[in-house]
Design a protein around this motif. Structure first.
Motif, short mmCIF file in Angstrom:
data_model
loop_
_atom_site.label_atom_id
_atom_site.label_comp_id
_atom_site.label_asym_id
_atom_site.label_seq_id
_atom_site.Cartn_x
_atom_site.Cartn_y
_atom_site.Cartn_z
N PHE A 52 0.84 -1.75 -0.21
CA PHE A 52 -0.18 0.41 0.00
C PHE A 52 0.84 1.24 -0.14
CE2 PHE A 52 0.18 -1.05 4.59
CZ PHE A 52 0.78 0.12 4.86
N GLU A 53 0.11 2.26 -0.14
CA GLU A 53 0.72 3.77 -0.10
C GLU A 53 0.03 4.75 0.35
OE1 GLU A 53 3.80 5.37 -3.40
OE2 GLU A 53 1.47 6.50 -4.10
N LEU A 54 0.65 4.97 1.35
CA LEU A 54 -0.72 6.18 2.36
C LEU A 54 -0.01 7.04 2.67
CD1 LEU A 54 -2.73 3.19 4.07
CD2 LEU A 54 -3.23 4.54 2.36
N VAL A 55 -0.79 7.91 2.96
CA VAL A 55 0.66 9.03 4.00
C VAL A 55 0.11 9.71 5.07
CG1 VAL A 55 -0.29 11.47 4.00
CG2 VAL A 55 -0.69 10.81 2.07
N HIS A 56 2.17 9.18 5.76
CA HIS A 56 1.97 9.43 7.19
C HIS A 56 1.39 10.77 8.16
CE1 HIS A 56 4.68 9.41 10.63
NE2 HIS A 56 4.42 7.60 10.64
N PRO A 108 1.86 -0.34 16.73
CA PRO A 108 0.50 -0.11 16.14
C PRO A 108 0.02 0.41 15.35
CG PRO A 108 1.30 0.79 18.13
CD PRO A 108 1.75 0.63 17.80
N VAL A 109 -1.44 0.59 14.73
CA VAL A 109 -0.71 1.00 13.27
C VAL A 109 -2.72 1.48 13.06
CG1 VAL A 109 -0.64 1.37 11.02
CG2 VAL A 109 0.73 0.11 11.79
N PHE A 110 -2.76 2.72 13.32
CA PHE A 110 -4.14 2.85 13.11
C PHE A 110 -4.46 3.78 11.15
CE2 PHE A 110 -7.97 5.54 13.37
CZ PHE A 110 -8.38 4.66 14.16
N ILE A 111 -5.20 2.67 10.67
CA ILE A 111 -5.36 3.29 8.73
C ILE A 111 -6.44 3.52 8.90
CG2 ILE A 111 -5.35 2.52 6.96
CD1 ILE A 111 -3.65 0.69 7.32
N THR A 112 -6.99 5.54 8.97
CA THR A 112 -7.80 5.70 8.40
C THR A 112 -9.26 5.57 7.92
OG1 THR A 112 -9.43 8.14 8.92
CG2 THR A 112 -7.19 7.83 7.36
N GLY A 139 -4.62 8.95 3.51
CA GLY A 139 -4.35 9.45 1.76
C GLY A 139 -5.50 9.73 1.36
N SER A 140 -5.20 9.64 -0.02
CA SER A 140 -6.16 9.99 -0.71
C SER A 140 -7.29 9.04 -1.01
CB SER A 140 -5.79 10.14 -2.36
OG SER A 140 -5.34 8.73 -2.87
N PRO A 141 -8.64 9.54 -1.21
CA PRO A 141 -9.87 8.36 -0.08
C PRO A 141 -9.28 6.88 -1.66
CG PRO A 141 -10.99 10.30 -1.35
CD PRO A 141 -9.21 10.74 -1.60
N GLU A 142 -8.22 6.97 -2.98
CA GLU A 142 -8.48 5.99 -4.05
C GLU A 142 -6.98 5.27 -3.38
OE1 GLU A 142 -10.28 8.59 -5.79
OE2 GLU A 142 -8.55 9.05 -4.84
N GLN A 143 -6.31 5.62 -2.23
CA GLN A 143 -5.08 5.78 -1.55
C GLN A 143 -5.93 4.41 -0.70
OE1 GLN A 143 -3.36 8.40 -0.96
NE2 GLN A 143 -0.51 8.14 -2.05
N VAL A 144 -6.18 4.74 0.07
CA VAL A 144 -7.45 3.97 1.85
C VAL A 144 -7.89 2.94 1.36
CG1 VAL A 144 -8.92 4.20 3.50
CG2 VAL A 144 -7.59 6.84 3.06
N SER A 146 -7.28 1.12 -1.80
CA SER A 146 -6.84 0.53 -1.86
C SER A 146 -6.25 -0.24 -0.75
CB SER A 146 -5.37 1.06 -2.97
OG SER A 146 -4.47 -0.09 -3.79
N ALA A 147 -5.75 0.04 0.18
CA ALA A 147 -5.16 -0.50 1.46
C ALA A 147 -6.01 -1.46 2.15
CB ALA A 147 -4.67 0.63 2.74
N SER A 148 -7.25 -0.45 2.16
CA SER A 148 -8.77 -1.53 2.92
C SER A 148 -9.20 -2.81 1.61
CB SER A 148 -9.76 -1.01 3.09
OG SER A 148 -10.84 -1.11 3.00
N GLN A 149 -8.75 -2.51 0.95
CA GLN A 149 -9.52 -3.63 -0.13
C GLN A 149 -7.99 -5.06 0.09
OE1 GLN A 149 -9.74 -2.04 -4.08
NE2 GLN A 149 -11.87 -1.86 -3.37
N ALA A 150 -7.09 -4.16 0.21
CA ALA A 150 -5.71 -5.54 0.77
C ALA A 150 -6.12 -6.21 1.70
CB ALA A 150 -4.66 -5.02 0.47
N TYR A 151 -6.34 -5.67 2.64
CA TYR A 151 -7.55 -6.06 3.61
C TYR A 151 -8.40 -7.17 4.34
CZ TYR A 151 -2.44 -4.83 5.84
OH TYR A 151 -0.67 -5.39 5.70
N ARG A 152 -8.78 -6.49 2.98
CA ARG A 152 -10.89 -7.30 3.36
C ARG A 152 -11.27 -6.61 3.98
NH1 ARG A 152 -9.56 -13.63 2.24
NH2 ARG A 152 -11.79 -13.47 2.61
N THR A 153 -10.90 -5.26 4.49
CA THR A 153 -12.21 -4.76 5.53
C THR A 153 -12.84 -4.32 4.34
OG1 THR A 153 -10.79 -2.31 4.93
CG2 THR A 153 -9.89 -3.98 6.65
N TYR A 154 -13.93 -3.39 5.43
CA TYR A 154 -15.67 -3.14 4.41
C TYR A 154 -15.58 -1.96 5.38
CZ TYR A 154 -20.83 -1.79 4.87
OH TYR A 154 -21.93 -1.77 4.27
#
Length: 209
Positions: A52-56, A108-112, A139-144, A146-154
């Protein structure tokens, strides 16, 4: 007769050695973490996680390779969440503290899943309050997505009934994901897992790396 007895003895010895090897390997096809797992993943653990690519929270764009350099507990949530996310993130922070007491450093990592409101500055204030080593990622809506889909979250943004677009809620899944360097995703934890239980289970994975 003696030869038969000897042959049987040899067979039993070989079988015993094979059984010991099988148990030592975890009893599940050589899975080194078999004794630690309490969940099953349809399709296997390699179906969850990925780049994934996100904004720290400090403002720079980062990749998973730059963030997940240690055993990590990843949670997808949002800071405006009224109850679930703060409780889950606090639990993850408490588990991190227990592990640290045991000499095991976990990130611990918190991805919005609400990048519209969760700017890096907002995330930094949120994570710093919970744990000094908790990492907030936006990150951008697209980046978020993509990361969510990688971890199969909803997640899905709710439309506020009063029409006030500022105070909306977001439906989302609430699993916490454990990743290990060199292994990627290995386990997930539900909300009902206590900080103590999480720390014990994570410690098992860390000690078997």
């Amino acid at each position: 007769m003696v030869r038969v007895v000897a042959a049987v003895a040899v067979f039993v010895a070989i079988f015993a050695l094979a059984a010991m090897w099988f148990v030592g390997r975890g009893g599940q096809g050589g899975d080194q973490f078999a004794q630690c797992r309490q969940t099953q993943i349809a399709g296997g653990t390699n179906t969850i996680g990925g780049p994934f690519e996100l904004v720290h929270e400090d403002g720079q764009t980062v990749t998973d390779a730059e963030v997940l350099t240690a055993p990590s507990l990843i949670y997808f949530g949002y800071t405006y969440c009224p109850d679930v996310c703060p409780l889950d993130a606090t639990r993850n922070a408490e588990a991190t503290e227990i592990l640290e007491t045991n000499g095991e450093l976990v990130t611990p990592v918190f991805i919005t899943i609400d990048p519209e409101r969760d700017t890096p500055e907002v995330l930094k204030e949120f994570t710093d309050y919970l744990h000094p080593r908790m990492v907030g990622l936006s990150g951008s809506p697209e980046q978020v997505k993509s990361a969510s889909q990688a971890y199969r979250t909803y997640y899905r943004k709710q439309q506020p009934e009063d029409g006030d677009d500022e105070f909306y809620l977001v439906d989302h899944s609430t699993f916490t994901y454990l990743t290990l360097p060199g292994h990627g995703f290995v386990e997930y934890f539900r909300r009902d897992v206590s900080a103590e239980d999480m720390a014990q289970r994570v410690g098992c994975f860390v000690n078997n790396m």
